[in-house]
Design an enzyme around this catalytic site. Sequence first.
Site: not given
Ligand SMILES: *Cc1c(COP(=O)(O)O)cnc(C)c1O
Length: 390
Positions: A89, A111, A377
Amino acid sequence: MDYNLNDNGYYGEFGGAYIPEILYATVEKLRESYLKITGDPAFKAEFSALLRDYVGRPSPLYFARRLSERYAASIYLKREDLNHTGSHKINNTIGQILLARRMGKTRIIAETGAGQHGVATATVCALMNMRCIVYMGETDTARQQLNVQKMEMLGAEVRPVTSGNKTLKDATNEAIRDWCCNPSDTHYIIGSTVGPHPYPDMVARFQSVISEEVKTQLAAHIGRDYPDYLIACVGGGSNAAGTFYHYLNDERVQLVGAEAAGLGVDTDQTAATIHLGKRGIIHGSRTFLMQTDDGQIVEPYSISAGLDYPGIGPLHANLAETGRATYLAITDNEALAAAMELTQLEGIIPALESAHALGALRKKTFRPSDVVVLTVSGRGDKDMETFGKV
Ligand SMILES: *Cc1c(COP(=O)(O)O)cnc(C)c1O
């Protein structure tokens, strides 16, 4: 790389900018300036210096030996979990704060659902000395106290939202309401590839650093710069968009998204938007969306707070519609098992969101020569309480 994106912000039939009239001039100004500002060499230099020295990029591309043995293919993990603040993020919030500053904005709103985007936004606001207000559903503020505490320590004001189901969708509505009242001095940092044009494209571009790095790193590892498969989880779709970005037009690469099935796509406790959604408009864009026959938004459910969004970024709606990417629905239990597997095989505790991408591995049949790049992610620290309950 503008995969099927036209000048009005449509990916095929999805996207666009469905906004209240009062926001028209503000969004139009953003649309006119985002490519000019982000294309400026001084912007690029500042963005990449912060990604390097503050976020810690490039994030490693790690060859997961034991996981590869388990699935009989070469699996590489793109380690976004190692970024400052613990997920991908931050790539987007750094980009947007630099843009906001250049547009003369002095106040930031955002948000947040689980709080990851709120923390990433509060972080860059502290860094750039900007006022920061984060809208968060009251239910989520209770579930994610640690992130509320972090945002407040970083100097942000967290406003609990008590309308609707008091979760992410309602927080987004409230942020849009705020923006309508303060369009001139305020920039709204949206946390995923959702919202009105130009947000989906802008966020995808900021996140595209992921696939840009994969190209170079893969070439160094295996002597060719593309994999056979790219796998990422999909909430709104930003880490997946960043992972796919530089390969969107490379048909040698199979693109796989993992969405949250919750308790299963045949139950009403699910967030599998691509499997179950119908065309509709949410938060400024036309996309697939979980709704009743009357067009009321259905409250999504997933064990992972970052994936329970009732819509999906328009880029992904188009990739699904055209068949360029395939989307698998991964249940809570499949994701939990995959998180446990990665932890025990590789010593990496993934975020529950990322665990959905890992859960896709056992749904695919690989050839031994296949090279798979999977984006982790985020890290699992925030999910320890949930892991502890199973
Ligand atoms: C917010 C989040 C996501 C989902 O958001 P995307 O916009 O689909 O990437 C995925 N993994 C983590 C660790 C997140 O914090």
